[in-house]
Design a protein around this motif. Structure first.
Motif, short mmCIF file in Angstrom:
data_model
loop_
_atom_site.label_atom_id
_atom_site.label_comp_id
_atom_site.label_asym_id
_atom_site.label_seq_id
_atom_site.Cartn_x
_atom_site.Cartn_y
_atom_site.Cartn_z
N ARG A 1 -28.51 -42.68 -32.55
CA ARG A 1 -28.31 -41.41 -31.85
C ARG A 1 -29.64 -40.83 -31.40
O ARG A 1 -29.79 -40.34 -30.28
CB ARG A 1 -27.58 -40.42 -32.76
N GLU A 2 -30.64 -40.91 -32.30
CA GLU A 2 -31.96 -40.38 -31.95
C GLU A 2 -32.55 -41.14 -30.77
O GLU A 2 -33.15 -40.55 -29.87
CB GLU A 2 -32.89 -40.46 -33.16
N ARG A 3 -32.36 -42.46 -30.77
CA ARG A 3 -32.91 -43.27 -29.67
C ARG A 3 -32.27 -42.87 -28.34
O ARG A 3 -32.95 -42.73 -27.33
CB ARG A 3 -32.65 -44.76 -29.97
N ASP B 1 -39.88 -36.90 -39.04
CA ASP B 1 -40.08 -35.46 -39.13
C ASP B 1 -38.83 -34.65 -38.80
O ASP B 1 -38.71 -33.50 -39.19
CB ASP B 1 -41.25 -35.04 -38.23
N GLU B 2 -37.87 -35.28 -38.12
CA GLU B 2 -36.66 -34.55 -37.78
C GLU B 2 -35.54 -34.91 -38.76
O GLU B 2 -34.79 -34.06 -39.20
CB GLU B 2 -36.25 -34.94 -36.34
N LEU B 3 -35.45 -36.18 -39.12
CA LEU B 3 -34.32 -36.64 -39.93
C LEU B 3 -34.71 -37.06 -41.35
O LEU B 3 -33.86 -37.33 -42.17
CB LEU B 3 -33.63 -37.83 -39.23
N ALA C 1 -36.85 -32.10 -23.83
CA ALA C 1 -36.25 -31.27 -24.86
C ALA C 1 -36.60 -31.81 -26.25
O ALA C 1 -36.87 -31.05 -27.19
CB ALA C 1 -34.74 -31.22 -24.68
N GLU C 2 -36.65 -33.14 -26.38
CA GLU C 2 -36.97 -33.75 -27.67
C GLU C 2 -38.41 -33.46 -28.07
O GLU C 2 -38.71 -33.22 -29.25
CB GLU C 2 -36.72 -35.26 -27.62
N LEU C 3 -39.32 -33.48 -27.11
CA LEU C 3 -40.72 -33.18 -27.41
C LEU C 3 -40.86 -31.72 -27.86
O LEU C 3 -41.55 -31.42 -28.84
CB LEU C 3 -41.61 -33.45 -26.18
N ALA C 4 -40.14 -30.83 -27.18
CA ALA C 4 -40.19 -29.41 -27.54
C ALA C 4 -39.61 -29.22 -28.94
O ALA C 4 -40.14 -28.44 -29.75
CB ALA C 4 -39.40 -28.59 -26.52
N GLU C 5 -38.56 -29.98 -29.24
CA GLU C 5 -37.92 -29.89 -30.55
C GLU C 5 -38.90 -30.30 -31.65
O GLU C 5 -39.02 -29.66 -32.70
CB GLU C 5 -36.69 -30.80 -30.55
N LEU C 6 -39.64 -31.37 -31.38
CA LEU C 6 -40.62 -31.87 -32.35
C LEU C 6 -41.74 -30.85 -32.57
O LEU C 6 -42.12 -30.55 -33.71
CB LEU C 6 -41.18 -33.20 -31.85
N THR D 1 -41.68 -41.12 -35.28
CA THR D 1 -42.06 -39.74 -35.57
C THR D 1 -40.82 -38.85 -35.64
O THR D 1 -40.67 -38.03 -36.55
CB THR D 1 -43.01 -39.21 -34.48
N HIS D 2 -39.91 -39.02 -34.69
CA HIS D 2 -38.68 -38.21 -34.70
C HIS D 2 -37.84 -38.51 -35.94
O HIS D 2 -37.31 -37.60 -36.57
CB HIS D 2 -37.86 -38.47 -33.43
N LEU D 3 -37.73 -39.78 -36.27
CA LEU D 3 -36.93 -40.15 -37.44
C LEU D 3 -37.51 -39.51 -38.70
O LEU D 3 -36.80 -38.95 -39.52
CB LEU D 3 -36.88 -41.67 -37.61
#
Ligand code: ZN
Length: 240
Positions: A92-94, A141-143, A103-108, A137-139
């Motif tokens: 899903r993240e991919r 720091d986000e998940l 939007a994903e960069l802003a979220e991070l 990084t998303h996985l």
């Protein structure tokens, strides 16, 4: 100055490793308690029904195999579903990263801002980490998913089966070394001693008081053995 930083980083690094190993070891210790208590109780129950030494041994070995198999299946199922959930998150993240990169960069960046960085720095950190390894990084720091440590069902299955089988050998060894007339007390004594040692080890790893931890698991195991001894004796009398 640089030296002190390096040293602190090394200490922090070692700390993470130690707590990761402690978690793994604690799980192994708990599985081992299970193996000793269930195999010893089974053998004591059978022996109390005045079974022969050979029949008691067969009961112990059957308990070893059954327990190891059931641990393996249970671990496999539970770790597999954990892995499926992790994989779904990664997929899903991919997709989200491909569909809405801005939007994903802003979220991070927002995640780093909430952790205490100011807006500009948060943005900069998000950009640089994304350039380095965007999905990772998303996985992380986000998940909260570390890709190197994702669940491995087969490994979990065979490790828990091997741990169960090894510790189920404790009461079996007790039977093998016991004189013919002292089978029950020998199995119980060997098993309770091992349980006390494991309880103290588990307490040590979890930072709990050693004596209390050892006493808890020994009393619990002793109770289980006493109950199956009683039931075995009754069945032995009833069924002659
Ligand atoms: Zn994301």
């Amino acid at each position: 100055m640089g030296d002190r930083h390096a040293k602190r980083r090394t200490a922090a690094h070692r700390e993470t490793h130690r707590s990761a190993r402690a978690g793994w070891l604690r799980a192994a210790v708990l599985g081992s308690d299970d193996a000793i208590v269930s195999t010893a109780s089974l053998m004591i129950g059978v022996a109390a029904a005045s079974a022969t030494r050979g029949a008691t041994l067969v009961a112990g070995l059957a308990g070893l195999v059954a327990g190891a198999m059931s641990m393996a299946v249970g671990e496999y199922v539970s770790v597999s579903s954990q892995r499926d959930a992790e994989r779904a998150d990664v997929d899903r993240e991919r997709r989200e990263l491909a569909a809405q990169p801005v939007a994903e960069l802003a979220e991070l960046a927002e995640i780093y801002r909430r952790r205490g960085l100011d807006v500009g720095l948060a943005r900069q950190v998000a950009e640089q980490l994304s350039a380095h390894d965007r999905l990772g990084t998303h996985l992380r720091d986000e998940l909260g998913i570390e890709r190197g440590t994702m669940a491995r069902p087969l490994q979990a299955a065979w490790i828990s089966a091997a741990a169960f089988a090894s510790f189920a050998l404790v009461p079996i060894a007790g039977l093998l070394v016991a004189p013919e007339t002292a089978r029950l007390p020998a199995i119980a004594a060997v098993s309770l001693t091992a349980l006390a040692a494991l309880g103290a080890l588990g307490g040590h790893l979890g930072g709990a008081p050693l004596v209390r931890a050892a006493l808890r698991v020994t009393l619990g195991g002793g109770l289980a053995m006493a109950v199956t001894a009683l039931i075995g004796r009754l069945l032995g009398v009833v069924m002659g």
